[in-house]
Motif scaffolding. Structure first.
Motif, PDB file in Angstrom:
ATOM      1  N   THR A  28       0.900  -1.127   0.090  1.00  0.00           N
ATOM      2  CA  THR A  28      -0.155  -0.111   0.027  1.00  0.00           C
ATOM      3  C   THR A  28       0.990   1.275   0.024  1.00  0.00           C
ATOM      4  O   THR A  28       2.191   1.171   0.184  1.00  0.00           O
ATOM      5  CB  THR A  28      -0.713  -0.114   1.325  1.00  0.00           C
ATOM      6  OG1 THR A  28      -0.088  -0.054   2.358  1.00  0.00           O
ATOM      7  CG2 THR A  28      -1.767  -1.106   1.276  1.00  0.00           C
ATOM      8  N   VAL A  29       0.334   2.296  -0.223  1.00  0.00           N
ATOM      9  CA  VAL A  29       0.933   3.771  -0.278  1.00  0.00           C
ATOM     10  C   VAL A  29       1.787   3.888   1.213  1.00  0.00           C
ATOM     11  O   VAL A  29       2.810   4.404   0.960  1.00  0.00           O
ATOM     12  CB  VAL A  29      -0.041   4.888  -0.670  1.00  0.00           C
ATOM     13  CG1 VAL A  29       0.648   6.176  -0.561  1.00  0.00           C
ATOM     14  CG2 VAL A  29      -0.722   4.632  -2.013  1.00  0.00           C
ATOM     15  N   PRO A  30       0.990   3.698   2.305  1.00  0.00           N
ATOM     16  CA  PRO A  30       1.843   4.222   3.512  1.00  0.00           C
ATOM     17  C   PRO A  30       3.029   3.271   3.764  1.00  0.00           C
ATOM     18  O   PRO A  30       4.122   3.676   4.140  1.00  0.00           O
ATOM     19  CB  PRO A  30       0.552   3.901   4.713  1.00  0.00           C
ATOM     20  CG  PRO A  30      -0.405   3.112   4.025  1.00  0.00           C
ATOM     21  CD  PRO A  30      -0.355   3.740   2.436  1.00  0.00           C
ATOM     22  N   THR A  31       2.675   1.866   3.213  1.00  0.00           N
ATOM     23  CA  THR A  31       3.986   0.985   3.401  1.00  0.00           C
ATOM     24  C   THR A  31       5.163   1.558   2.463  1.00  0.00           C
ATOM     25  O   THR A  31       6.266   1.464   3.004  1.00  0.00           O
ATOM     26  CB  THR A  31       3.391  -0.429   3.107  1.00  0.00           C
ATOM     27  OG1 THR A  31       2.426  -0.714   3.591  1.00  0.00           O
ATOM     28  CG2 THR A  31       4.763  -1.254   3.314  1.00  0.00           C
ATOM     29  N   ILE A  32       4.855   1.867   1.279  1.00  0.00           N
ATOM     30  CA  ILE A  32       6.000   2.376   0.342  1.00  0.00           C
ATOM     31  C   ILE A  32       6.601   3.486   0.852  1.00  0.00           C
ATOM     32  O   ILE A  32       7.730   3.896   0.840  1.00  0.00           O
ATOM     33  CB  ILE A  32       5.433   2.456  -0.966  1.00  0.00           C
ATOM     34  CG1 ILE A  32       4.933   0.992  -1.766  1.00  0.00           C
ATOM     35  CG2 ILE A  32       6.432   3.086  -1.988  1.00  0.00           C
ATOM     36  CD1 ILE A  32       4.122   1.285  -3.113  1.00  0.00           C
ATOM     37  N   ASN A  33       5.574   4.469   0.990  1.00  0.00           N
ATOM     38  CA  ASN A  33       6.137   5.815   1.644  1.00  0.00           C
ATOM     39  C   ASN A  33       6.836   5.648   3.217  1.00  0.00           C
ATOM     40  O   ASN A  33       7.658   6.589   3.444  1.00  0.00           O
ATOM     41  CB  ASN A  33       5.292   6.828   2.041  1.00  0.00           C
ATOM     42  CG  ASN A  33       4.528   7.163   0.483  1.00  0.00           C
ATOM     43  OD1 ASN A  33       5.276   7.115  -0.657  1.00  0.00           O
ATOM     44  ND2 ASN A  33       3.403   7.985   0.410  1.00  0.00           N
ATOM     45  N   ASN A  34       6.892   4.453   3.814  1.00  0.00           N
ATOM     46  CA  ASN A  34       7.603   4.327   4.809  1.00  0.00           C
ATOM     47  C   ASN A  34       9.083   3.927   4.772  1.00  0.00           C
ATOM     48  O   ASN A  34       9.861   3.605   5.752  1.00  0.00           O
ATOM     49  CB  ASN A  34       6.797   3.340   5.900  1.00  0.00           C
ATOM     50  CG  ASN A  34       7.425   3.842   7.307  1.00  0.00           C
ATOM     51  OD1 ASN A  34       7.533   4.931   7.780  1.00  0.00           O
ATOM     52  ND2 ASN A  34       7.394   2.556   8.370  1.00  0.00           N
ATOM     53  N   THR A  35       9.383   3.738   3.315  1.00  0.00           N
ATOM     54  CA  THR A  35      10.594   3.277   3.022  1.00  0.00           C
ATOM     55  C   THR A  35      11.804   4.182   3.116  1.00  0.00           C
ATOM     56  O   THR A  35      11.561   5.205   2.890  1.00  0.00           O
ATOM     57  CB  THR A  35      10.539   2.393   1.600  1.00  0.00           C
ATOM     58  OG1 THR A  35       9.554   1.592   1.657  1.00  0.00           O
ATOM     59  CG2 THR A  35      11.748   1.809   1.235  1.00  0.00           C
TER      60      THR A  35
END
Ligand code: 6PG
Length: 246
Positions: free
Chosen positions: A183-190
Motif C-alpha cells: 500500500t501507499v503508506p507502506t511504500i512511503n515508509n521506506t
C-alpha cells in the motif's frame, strides 16, 4: 528530497541503480545487520536484476544479510510466465548465493486472504515489528506504467486510500485481474525509493507524476513520497523527454 537522474540508455541507468542499491545495502548491513530490498515486477527491471546477478557486481553484495520482497504480484502460480517472482528468479535469484529463507515471495497459491496474511507476517517477522507499526523497508524499486500506476496501485482504485494495511489483494478493473500490492503508506515508509523508468511510452506518465499538476487518483505514482527518506527517479532519455530538467 526528490532526485531526478537521467541517462541516455537503460544500461547506464541500471549501473546507476546498482550503485545506489549497493551503497544503501552496505550502509544498512553495517548499521542494522540486514538490508530489506523490495523488488519491482514488469519488464523494465529485468536487465538490472541480471546485472545484480552477474560478476563483478554479484560478489560485491553480502547476500546472506539481504532479504528480498516483492512490491506487488500477479494472482498466478509462482511458476507462471506472468509471475513477478518467476521473472526475478530467472533474472538473478538462481545466480546469487542468497539463503532461501531470505526470499519472501507472495505465496499466491494460498489464495488472496491467506497470501496477504502470510506475506504480512513474513514482513513483520523479518523486521521484528508487531501490531499497528508499519514496517520500514530499506529500499524499494518501483516501475511506472504508462497510465501512472506503480506496483499494483492503479488509477481510480479504492486501494489508493487503504491506509490501514501493509499489503492488499484487489481486483484491478482496468485489467480485470486480481493483483497483490504493497500500500501507499507502506511504500512511503521506506528509507530509499527508486523509480526505474524507461522508454518513450512512459514520457507522459513520467512528466505527469514528477512535474504535472496534483491528480493522484489519475496518476497514482504521485502518491509515492517518502515520509522520512529519499526518492530517486531514474529515467532514460526517452522516458525523460517531457521533463523540464533545468
Ligand atoms: C507489475 C509491476 C508494475 C510495473 C509497471 C511497469 O507487476 O507489472 O509491478 O507496476 O512496474 O507496470 O511495467 P514495465 O516495466 O513492464 O513497463
Amino acid at each position: 528530497m526528490n532526485k531526478i537522474l537521467v541517462e541516455d540508455r537503460l544500461m547506464e541507468l541500471n549501473l546507476k541503480a546498482a550503485t545506489i542499491i549497493f551503497d544503501r545495502a552496505e550502509a544498512a548491513i553495517q548499521k542494522r545487520g540486514i538490508f530489506t530490498f523490495v523488488l519491482a515486477g514488469g519488464q523494465t527491471p529485468k536487465t538490472l536484476y541480471q546485472l545484480l546477478g552477474s560478476e563483478p557486481i554479484r560478489s560485491q553484495f553480502d547476500w546472506e544479510y539481504i532479504h528480498l520482497f516483492w512490491g506487488d504480484e500477479r494472482n498466478v502460480p509462482a511458476d507462471h510466465p506472468d509471475s513477478n517472482y518467476r521473472m526475478v528468479k530467472e533474472a538473478f535469484l538462481n545466480d546469487v548465493p542468497i539463503p532461501e529463507s531470505n526470499v519472501h515471495r507472495i505465496k499466491t497459491e494460498l489464495g488472496p486472504e491467506d497470501a496477504v496474511q502470510a506475506y504480512d507476517q513474513s514482513i513483520r517477522k523479518t523486521m521484528g515489528v508487531t501490531g499497528s507499526i508499519f514496517p520500514r523497508f530499506d529500499l524499494i524499486l518501483l516501475g511506472l506504467g504508462s497510465d501512472g500506476h506503480t506496483a499494483s496501485l492503479f488509477p481510480h482504485s479504492l486501494v489508493l486510500n487503504m491506509t490501514d494495511w501493509v499489503i492488499v489483494a484487489h481486483k484491478v478493473q482496468q485489467i480485470n485481474k486480481r493483483r497483490f500490492t504493497l500500500t501507499v503508506p507502506t511504500i512511503n515508509n521506506t528509507r530509499s525509493i527508486l523509480f526505474l523508468i524507461s522508454g518513450p511510452e512512459k514520457a507522459n506518465a513520467a512528466y505527469q507524476v514528477i512535474q504535472g499538476p496534483a491528480s493522484p487518483n489519475h496518476w497514482p505514482a504521485q502518491l509515492i513520497q517518502p515520509r522520512n527518506g529519499e526518492l530517486f527517479y531514474l529515467l532514460d532519455r526517452d522516458a525523460a523527454g517531457l521533463l523540464n530538467l533545468q
